[in-house]
Design a protein around this motif. Structure first.
Motif, short mmCIF file in Angstrom:
data_model
loop_
_atom_site.label_atom_id
_atom_site.label_comp_id
_atom_site.label_asym_id
_atom_site.label_seq_id
_atom_site.Cartn_x
_atom_site.Cartn_y
_atom_site.Cartn_z
N VAL A 76 4.56 65.70 -10.10
CA VAL A 76 5.59 66.10 -8.94
C VAL A 76 6.65 66.27 -7.94
O VAL A 76 7.29 66.03 -7.06
N GLY A 77 5.38 66.03 -6.89
CA GLY A 77 5.24 66.03 -5.84
C GLY A 77 4.46 67.69 -5.51
O GLY A 77 4.95 68.63 -6.01
N MET A 82 4.86 73.16 -4.82
CA MET A 82 4.80 74.52 -4.24
C MET A 82 6.00 75.34 -4.33
O MET A 82 6.01 76.63 -3.97
N ALA A 83 6.98 74.78 -3.72
CA ALA A 83 8.36 75.65 -3.52
C ALA A 83 8.34 76.77 -4.73
O ALA A 83 8.35 78.01 -4.51
N LEU A 184 10.10 78.37 5.52
CA LEU A 184 9.45 78.03 6.40
C LEU A 184 8.98 75.86 5.28
O LEU A 184 9.25 74.15 6.38
N TRP A 185 9.11 76.07 4.01
CA TRP A 185 7.76 74.93 3.37
C TRP A 185 9.17 74.03 3.16
O TRP A 185 8.65 72.78 3.94
N LEU A 186 10.04 74.66 3.10
CA LEU A 186 11.51 73.81 2.07
C LEU A 186 12.15 72.72 3.70
O LEU A 186 12.34 71.62 3.47
N LEU A 187 11.71 73.47 4.53
CA LEU A 187 12.66 73.45 5.91
C LEU A 187 11.51 71.78 6.68
O LEU A 187 12.21 70.62 6.84
N TYR A 188 9.97 72.39 6.03
CA TYR A 188 10.13 71.63 7.19
C TYR A 188 8.61 70.44 6.60
O TYR A 188 8.06 68.80 7.00
N TYR A 189 8.19 70.19 5.51
CA TYR A 189 7.16 69.31 4.22
C TYR A 189 7.94 68.23 3.73
O TYR A 189 8.87 68.75 3.46
N ARG A 190 7.46 67.10 4.14
CA ARG A 190 7.45 65.89 3.56
C ARG A 190 6.35 65.56 3.78
O ARG A 190 5.74 65.52 4.02
N SER A 191 6.22 64.22 2.41
CA SER A 191 5.08 63.60 2.39
C SER A 191 5.24 62.52 3.56
O SER A 191 5.57 62.72 4.91
N ARG A 358 -6.43 59.24 -3.37
CA ARG A 358 -5.69 60.60 -3.99
C ARG A 358 -4.56 61.07 -4.85
O ARG A 358 -3.91 61.91 -5.08
N ASN A 359 -4.74 59.71 -5.60
CA ASN A 359 -3.57 60.32 -7.17
C ASN A 359 -4.99 60.80 -8.03
O ASN A 359 -4.51 61.32 -9.03
N GLU A 360 -5.68 61.13 -7.82
CA GLU A 360 -6.67 62.08 -8.36
C GLU A 360 -7.26 63.35 -7.98
O GLU A 360 -8.00 64.56 -8.85
N VAL A 361 -6.36 63.92 -6.30
CA VAL A 361 -7.46 64.88 -5.60
C VAL A 361 -7.05 66.33 -6.60
O VAL A 361 -7.70 67.05 -7.07
N GLY A 362 -5.37 66.22 -7.17
CA GLY A 362 -5.01 67.23 -7.20
C GLY A 362 -5.64 67.60 -8.57
O GLY A 362 -6.04 68.89 -9.11
N THR A 363 -5.73 66.50 -9.47
CA THR A 363 -6.74 67.04 -10.66
C THR A 363 -7.86 67.35 -10.88
O THR A 363 -8.43 67.83 -11.06
#
Length: 495
Positions: A76-77, A82-83, A184-191, A358-363
């Motif tokens: 989901v990104g 995280m939010a 703060l996260w929603l305000l500033y974070y983007r990929s 990178r597509n495997e790092v989270g897992t």
């Protein structure tokens, strides 16, 4: 042109936000560790040492679901995921202030453990996406500063809350801080691909600094394939052995200092902070040592392994904690151990972004986190079951030895990019599962167990806690999983 486009330093602002989130994450989880040592809490929510080990064990059991949250973040990104999860931290922490029994507390800790499983997983994804290879170690060290900083802040916040209000207010403050971080996260974070403030020069720096083997392929993470790779186990097993140190400092240090060393609330507020200040220094010392070794011609993966080994040698200071008579010397030794642990821990955690796309790092980070928290769960339950009988000293000795074994595994299992990775295999989880199930069976067959059980008697016929039976069952499940991986790998080789 905006400020971040002129400075070309947006990636450092992003990792600073992640570090702040890690501070909140660990502040939230450590608040209970300090509150539980206060007479006011013990009067309102009475529980034995074993019951407290259950409360912490439930937290660890649910934080072991990191593969689930890691997979969710991969799908989901980061921004949305995280939010949602951080909002969960906040609301569940508020609810801690309403508990009246250890059973209710255990239920809340389980839910909090699941929500908080995103912390290291998200941090690693940000490091892998936002930083070139040469900066990943420092970026990982910066966000890991938040772990010890959050724990260090918990002591003073709890002390102030109790003096001004009561112990429940400490949870309300921590929950409120979590909600502020979500905004703060929603305000500033983007990929990096979508962030409007990222300059073309900085975007090019990030892109050109990525090794070809860690670029995302777009494919879904293949879980069974990842579990069959020795590089995964080369990260996961050292974390399994290393993380009980952090959990001991987080969950049991205040109780140890108050009950064994005789510290009062004011002394605890200071003494609990010192090991985590040392841990903060370790978060930066690890990446600095890696960079120093790289500049002298040592390859990145080898530099990380040498840094882990240095930390493991320093961790032997923990062996002497129980043997010294001065409580201040004990705190000093614990501080050396905290410094050493973070030096090696941040090094091992960061290796996932060096070895996997990178597509495997989270897992990968989530599954390695599960193994780390399995080690924490086992160690915590053993402390709860045995500390009244044998004291804390044997556990400190064990912590001093575990990381030496972990360093040997890191050198043995991990293959550097460019080296033959070896075929997929299920033998590592098969052996680990057999060790867990067989080791627990042998433990309960000895006089060291709380209720010894004859070797060939079924565990169900003995007075074995449900949690220990769960660990035994997990060992069997892990061995069966290894068998499935091995069958799949052999079929793939035969095809």
């Amino acid at each position: 042109m905006g400020f971040w486009q002129r400075t070309r330093a947006l990636r450092w602002w992003i990792i600073a936000i992640v570090m702040l989130g890690t501070i909140i994450n660990y502040l939230v989880r450590q608040t209970l560790g300090v509150v539980v040592a206060t007479p006011a809490f013990q009067a309102d929510v009475p529980m034995t040492k074993e019951q407290y080990s259950w409360v912490t064990g439930v937290f660890q059991a649910f934080i072991m679901l990191q593969p689930v949250v890691g997979y969710i973040l991969d799908r989901v990104g980061l921004r949305t995921g995280m939010a949602v999860f951080a909002t969960g931290w906040a609301l569940l922490t508020f609810a801690h202030g309403w508990v009246t029994s250890w059973q209710g507390l255990a239920a809340l800790r389980g839910a909090l453990g699941f929500a908080e499983g995103t912390s290291h997983t998200a941090g690693l994804k940000v490091v892998s996406e936002w930083f070139p290879a040469r900066e990943r170690g420092l970026a990982g060290g910066i966000y890991n500063l938040g772990a010890s900083a959050g724990i260090a802040l918990a002591g003073p916040i709890v002390a102030i809350a109790i003096v001004w209000w009561d112990w429940r207010a400490a949870f309300y403050v921590a929950g409120g801080l979590a909600l502020l971080w979500v905004m703060l996260w929603l305000l500033y974070y983007r990929s990096p691909e979508d962030h409007p403030a990222l300059s073309p020069e900085e975007r090019a720096l990030i892109a050109t600094g990525q090794e070809s083997h860690v670029l995302a392929t777009g494919a879904k993470p293949a879980v069974l394939s990842l579990l069959g790779r020795r590089n995964f186990w080369g990260i996961a097993l050292p974390r399994f052995l290393a993380d009980p140190t952090w959990a001991t400092l987080t969950f049991w240090l205040p109780l140890y200092l108050s009950e064994v060393r005789g510290f009062n609330l004011g002394e605890l507020a200071i003494a609990v902070v010192l090991p985590f200040v040392a841990a903060d220094i370790g978060c930066l010392a690890g990446p600095a040592l890696v960079l120093w070794l790289e500049r002298r011609g040592i390859a990145l993966i080898d530099a990380r392994r040498w840094t882990f080994t240095v930390g493991a040698v320093l961790m032997t200071s923990m062996i002497f904690v129980g043997g010294v008579t001065s409580p201040y010397t004990a705190v000093a030794l614990l501080s050396i151990g905290a410094f050493a642990h973070q030096t090696l821990s941040v090094t091992c955690i960061t290796m996932a972004s060096d070895l996997f796309p990178r597509n495997e790092v989270g897992t990968v980070a989530g599954m390695a986190g599960t193994m780390a928290n399995l080690g924490v769960l086992i160690f915590t339950l053993l402390i709860g079951a045995l500390v009244v009988r044998i004291g804390y000293d044997p556990f400190f000795i064990a912590l001093g030895v575990f990381d030496l074994i972990a360093a040997a595994l890191l050198w043995t299992l991990v293959r550097k990019p460019g080296e033959a990775p070896g075929g997929e295999s299920g033998w590592i989880p098969i052996l680990l599962g057999a060790i867990l199930a067989g080791g627990l069976t042998l433990f309960y067959a000895t006089s060291a167990a709380p209720e010894p059980c004859a070797l060939f008697t079924a565990l169900s016929a003995c007075d074995v806690p449900i949690a220990m039976r769960g660990i035994w069952g997990f060992g069997l499940a892990l061995a069966l999983l290894g068998i499935l991986i091995e069958i799949r790998a052999r079929r793939s080789r035969a095809a």
